[in-house]
Design an enzyme around this catalytic site. Sequence first.
Site, PDB file in Angstrom:
ATOM      1  N   ASP A 115     -32.222  -5.589   2.010  1.00  0.00           N
ATOM      2  CA  ASP A 115     -31.883  -5.808   3.092  1.00  0.00           C
ATOM      3  C   ASP A 115     -30.642  -4.623   3.400  1.00  0.00           C
ATOM      4  O   ASP A 115     -29.904  -4.256   2.439  1.00  0.00           O
ATOM      5  CB  ASP A 115     -30.343  -7.387   1.568  1.00  0.00           C
ATOM      6  CG  ASP A 115     -29.508  -7.468   2.985  1.00  0.00           C
ATOM      7  OD1 ASP A 115     -28.970  -7.080   3.775  1.00  0.00           O
ATOM      8  OD2 ASP A 115     -29.270  -9.302   3.194  1.00  0.00           O
ATOM      9  N   HIS A 116     -30.750  -4.535   4.136  1.00  0.00           N
ATOM     10  CA  HIS A 116     -30.357  -2.942   4.747  1.00  0.00           C
ATOM     11  C   HIS A 116     -28.850  -3.230   4.480  1.00  0.00           C
ATOM     12  O   HIS A 116     -27.766  -1.757   4.617  1.00  0.00           O
ATOM     13  CB  HIS A 116     -30.828  -2.483   6.247  1.00  0.00           C
ATOM     14  CG  HIS A 116     -30.025  -2.954   7.513  1.00  0.00           C
ATOM     15  ND1 HIS A 116     -30.036  -3.998   8.028  1.00  0.00           N
ATOM     16  CD2 HIS A 116     -29.443  -2.192   8.071  1.00  0.00           C
ATOM     17  CE1 HIS A 116     -29.698  -4.555   9.000  1.00  0.00           C
ATOM     18  NE2 HIS A 116     -28.588  -3.306   9.344  1.00  0.00           N
ATOM     19  N   HIS A 121     -27.354 -10.680   5.251  1.00  0.00           N
ATOM     20  CA  HIS A 121     -26.819  -9.878   5.590  1.00  0.00           C
ATOM     21  C   HIS A 121     -25.124 -10.678   4.705  1.00  0.00           C
ATOM     22  O   HIS A 121     -24.834 -10.689   4.150  1.00  0.00           O
ATOM     23  CB  HIS A 121     -26.590  -9.909   6.871  1.00  0.00           C
ATOM     24  CG  HIS A 121     -27.552  -8.519   6.900  1.00  0.00           C
ATOM     25  ND1 HIS A 121     -28.977  -8.244   6.254  1.00  0.00           N
ATOM     26  CD2 HIS A 121     -28.237  -9.105   8.616  1.00  0.00           C
ATOM     27  CE1 HIS A 121     -29.186  -8.400   6.673  1.00  0.00           C
ATOM     28  NE2 HIS A 121     -29.514  -8.279   8.092  1.00  0.00           N
TER      29      HIS A 121
HETATM   30  C1  BG6 Z   1     -30.722  -7.022  11.259  1.00  0.00           C
HETATM   31  C2  BG6 Z   1     -30.879  -8.550  12.505  1.00  0.00           C
HETATM   32  O1  BG6 Z   1     -30.733  -7.411  10.003  1.00  0.00           O
HETATM   33  O2  BG6 Z   1     -29.175  -6.279  11.457  1.00  0.00           O
HETATM   34  C3  BG6 Z   1     -30.228  -7.772  14.009  1.00  0.00           C
HETATM   35  O3  BG6 Z   1     -32.132  -8.476  12.781  1.00  0.00           O
HETATM   36  C4  BG6 Z   1     -28.849  -6.650  13.810  1.00  0.00           C
HETATM   37  O4  BG6 Z   1     -30.211  -8.952  14.978  1.00  0.00           O
HETATM   38  C5  BG6 Z   1     -28.255  -5.858  12.811  1.00  0.00           C
HETATM   39  O5  BG6 Z   1     -28.631  -6.413  15.231  1.00  0.00           O
HETATM   40  C6  BG6 Z   1     -27.135  -5.861  12.773  1.00  0.00           C
HETATM   41  O6  BG6 Z   1     -27.476  -4.235  11.687  1.00  0.00           O
HETATM   42  P1  BG6 Z   1     -26.095  -3.100  11.635  1.00  0.00           P
HETATM   43  O7  BG6 Z   1     -26.208  -2.867  10.714  1.00  0.00           O
HETATM   44  O8  BG6 Z   1     -26.345  -3.123  13.478  1.00  0.00           O
HETATM   45  O9  BG6 Z   1     -25.156  -4.517  11.253  1.00  0.00           O
END
Ligand code: BG6
Length: 510
Positions: free
Chosen positions: A189-190, A253
Amino acid sequence: MESTSSHNVTVLIFGASGDLTARKIIPALYNLWVNCYIPRGLKIIGVARREKDDTRFRQEMRDACQQNVRDGLFDSNAYAAFAGSLHYHILNFDDREGYAGLKERLEEIETENGPAGTRLFYLSVLPNQFGMIARHLGENGFISPPDALELPITRLIVEKPFGRDLESARALNTDLQSVLDEKQIFRIDHYLGKETVQNLLSFRFGNAIFEPLFNNHFVDHIQISALENLGMEAGRGAYYDKSGAMRDMVQNHLIQLLCFIAMEPPSVWGGKEIRDEKLKALKALTPKSYKNVDEWAIRGQYGPGSVNGKQAPGYREEERIAPQSNTPTYVALRVGIDNWRWAGTPIYLRSGKRLATRATEIAIVFKKPPLQFFKTIECDQNSCWMIDTQPNVLTFRIQPDERISLCLSVKRPGMEVDLNSVDMNFLFKETYANIMPDAYERLLIDAIRGDTTLFMRSDEIEAAWEFITPILDHWEANPCADFPNYAAGSWGPEAADRLFGDSTYGWRKI
Ligand code: BG6
């Protein structure tokens, strides 16, 4: 980050022709390599179906690094040295026999460096291919036993989405665990790789003065927001229309942010202990009953509007979106955690596309003083007016403008005793210019080192789906009649304001 172990590292990226490889994975590996977190003998094998050779792959990844390496850290000479580690292998992922060829190629490439060390398999592929690829890897002898004393060590990273409901997530866990041990599986989960997210735990458990206030005696409510002003980026519609905001952002997230802000302190700082505490928080999520879902779970979909002064199409007019699509692009929830610390404290979550702003933050809104002695002055450009004393709010701004701020009431200088709300701010950029690693750098090095702390365990994933799936089921059975229900560039559907009921609060304009 400390330097990692000295044995050889090979990263095999399945789905190497995809956008994530170019935007995130290779630039992150480049940065880790340039900064000596990965040994010089790193080998990367891009695996995909598309016809390509090593030279072309190296050239494409050069462009990718030039465009995507953070903070202008790209350097042509460094890349020329790094490019030697890049290889490309053509494989149809469902071609069982083809894996033997990949194994030969892998061994041949690794022999340049001496004995194989850590082999990290990165599955950046369609979710329905995760289980199949893992199985083929197992059948072809790629996976070492988890506790084997001799090298190579095997680890496997799986990208999101991890299932689309409880049942599919369970099936995927079973598939992966039939080949690998849980400690070899790294579900990404990044958000957990973001510095500001990791800092939630450091802030909470590295300072003694705030933690005693993090409970239902002092906190009125918590708001967790992940707002985006973008809509469907090119090519994303096909995936997104099958997922929607709940699966794309909330189940993973936002729920992870909630765990970090609400979990109990672990007794030991370790991957197992931290994930045990997250799991307890997930299991205590309320409501437990799904009878009145519409009272605490709101969905929305954007119609045409304007974002930052520019006309924006409605969701149903976006590329590769069905004209009658019922997919929610916005979700807001009022939930709670039924434990001693948080029972009775509402936690509001919201996330959406094409909103008025792009911002991700967690706001802890404290209770107001028990007696309201003072009035607070609020002003805009034209006039000033009096409002009640405002609560203290501790805000963790995850992005952009990463910061932690504490909103306080102070006496406004003058002959009256009137208050102003002011912010005490800590800005990451001011203290730590140019040293904020990308989330993928952190997650890749942790997977290489075998540190599972920032990855989701199978039981955590299932607990999150267990909570979310009945909401999705309810929505599927009861399609929303009023979509689109918010304009692009707005703050989301009005129905989301109802979540606050009679409370004097509403969503923060952030
Ligand atoms: C991703 C989603 O996991 O996270 C995207 O698939 C979203 O839809 C993105 O835009 C948001 O990531 P960050 O790091 O830009 O908040």
